[in-house]
Design a protein around this motif. Sequence first.
Motif, PDB file in Angstrom:
ATOM      1  N   VAL A 123      12.633  75.982  30.586  1.00 44.45           N
ATOM      2  CA  VAL A 123      11.509  76.798  31.041  1.00 44.45           C
ATOM      3  C   VAL A 123      11.884  77.537  32.325  1.00 44.45           C
ATOM      4  O   VAL A 123      11.600  78.734  32.477  1.00 44.45           O
ATOM      5  CB  VAL A 123      10.245  75.928  31.236  1.00 44.45           C
ATOM      6  N   ALA A 124      12.534  76.833  33.254  1.00 40.82           N
ATOM      7  CA  ALA A 124      12.938  77.462  34.513  1.00 40.82           C
ATOM      8  C   ALA A 124      13.947  78.569  34.270  1.00 40.82           C
ATOM      9  O   ALA A 124      13.850  79.654  34.866  1.00 40.82           O
ATOM     10  CB  ALA A 124      13.513  76.410  35.467  1.00 40.82           C
ATOM     11  N   LEU A 125      14.921  78.333  33.406  1.00 37.53           N
ATOM     12  CA  LEU A 125      15.907  79.368  33.107  1.00 37.53           C
ATOM     13  C   LEU A 125      15.265  80.564  32.417  1.00 37.53           C
ATOM     14  O   LEU A 125      15.608  81.713  32.704  1.00 37.53           O
ATOM     15  CB  LEU A 125      17.039  78.795  32.260  1.00 37.53           C
ATOM     16  N   ALA A 126      14.327  80.309  31.518  1.00 36.50           N
ATOM     17  CA  ALA A 126      13.610  81.406  30.860  1.00 36.50           C
ATOM     18  C   ALA A 126      12.802  82.193  31.892  1.00 36.50           C
ATOM     19  O   ALA A 126      12.769  83.425  31.868  1.00 36.50           O
ATOM     20  CB  ALA A 126      12.712  80.863  29.758  1.00 36.50           C
ATOM     21  N   GLY A 127      12.165  81.480  32.809  1.00 34.31           N
ATOM     22  CA  GLY A 127      11.408  82.138  33.876  1.00 34.31           C
ATOM     23  C   GLY A 127      12.302  82.982  34.762  1.00 34.31           C
ATOM     24  O   GLY A 127      11.954  84.112  35.125  1.00 34.31           O
ATOM     25  N   ALA A 129      15.112  84.315  33.882  1.00 28.95           N
ATOM     26  CA  ALA A 129      15.545  85.466  33.087  1.00 28.95           C
ATOM     27  C   ALA A 129      14.466  86.547  33.076  1.00 28.95           C
ATOM     28  O   ALA A 129      14.762  87.735  33.215  1.00 28.95           O
ATOM     29  CB  ALA A 129      15.882  85.023  31.667  1.00 28.95           C
ATOM     30  N   VAL A 130      13.214  86.136  32.929  1.00 27.19           N
ATOM     31  CA  VAL A 130      12.111  87.102  32.933  1.00 27.19           C
ATOM     32  C   VAL A 130      12.024  87.794  34.293  1.00 27.19           C
ATOM     33  O   VAL A 130      11.876  89.020  34.376  1.00 27.19           O
ATOM     34  CB  VAL A 130      10.777  86.400  32.581  1.00 27.19           C
ATOM     35  N   VAL A 131      12.140  87.027  35.372  1.00 27.58           N
ATOM     36  CA  VAL A 131      12.096  87.608  36.711  1.00 27.58           C
ATOM     37  C   VAL A 131      13.250  88.590  36.902  1.00 27.58           C
ATOM     38  O   VAL A 131      13.061  89.683  37.440  1.00 27.58           O
ATOM     39  CB  VAL A 131      12.115  86.498  37.790  1.00 27.58           C
ATOM     40  N   ALA A 132      14.445  88.214  36.449  1.00 25.53           N
ATOM     41  CA  ALA A 132      15.597  89.104  36.580  1.00 25.53           C
ATOM     42  C   ALA A 132      15.375  90.406  35.815  1.00 25.53           C
ATOM     43  O   ALA A 132      15.689  91.492  36.322  1.00 25.53           O
ATOM     44  CB  ALA A 132      16.857  88.399  36.080  1.00 25.53           C
ATOM     45  N   ILE A 133      14.815  90.315  34.615  1.00 20.57           N
ATOM     46  CA  ILE A 133      14.535  91.517  33.821  1.00 20.57           C
ATOM     47  C   ILE A 133      13.516  92.396  34.532  1.00 20.57           C
ATOM     48  O   ILE A 133      13.677  93.617  34.609  1.00 20.57           O
ATOM     49  CB  ILE A 133      14.047  91.128  32.408  1.00 20.57           C
ATOM     50  N   LEU A 134      12.482  91.780  35.082  1.00 18.38           N
ATOM     51  CA  LEU A 134      11.461  92.551  35.799  1.00 18.38           C
ATOM     52  C   LEU A 134      12.038  93.232  37.037  1.00 18.38           C
ATOM     53  O   LEU A 134      11.707  94.381  37.331  1.00 18.38           O
ATOM     54  CB  LEU A 134      10.289  91.646  36.176  1.00 18.38           C
ATOM     55  N   VAL A 135      12.899  92.542  37.755  1.00 23.69           N
ATOM     56  CA  VAL A 135      13.510  93.127  38.949  1.00 23.69           C
ATOM     57  C   VAL A 135      14.397  94.316  38.560  1.00 23.69           C
ATOM     58  O   VAL A 135      14.368  95.360  39.215  1.00 23.69           O
ATOM     59  CB  VAL A 135      14.317  92.059  39.727  1.00 23.69           C
TER      60      VAL A 135
END
Length: 156
Positions: A123-127, A129-135
């Motif tokens: 879950v943390a790694l998925a989170g 990844a989502v943050v990195a994509i948004l940035v």
Amino acid sequence: MSVLAVLLLLEFIADKIPAVDNINDIVQTVVRPAAGGIVFGSGTSAQTAAIQDPGAFFTSGSWVPVAVGVAVALVVHLLKAGTRAAANAALAGIGAPVLSVAEDVTSVALVVAAILLPVLVLVALAGLAVVAILVVRWGRRRAIERRAAKALAATL
């Protein structure tokens, strides 16, 4: 365990010093993949047997987890070393301590989470990844807006 403690302390300190961290990464190019292969290989079976006949070791398929561990550790090491070298070059070395502390905090958090709740790591790694994509998307949008503003200013 004492040797590992000393190596951990050396790694912890060496990663904070800009030129020393690159030298440490060069030296560790052999050590980290070998350690990854040993750990991954030993973690795949309940019993770690001594290798009496190397030919039997390779024909039995016992080498596959070791090779996978070496490959995974090598890829992670090369990504870390490459990122660190690029950051040191781009930021004149001031990024080394910041990256090192971020790596230390992330490593400790992931180890604790992996021990307590393995699903939490995913879950943390998925989170992350989502943050990195948004940035990245935010950065691209800002770059497009800047280009549009420069083009508009040039036409005026």
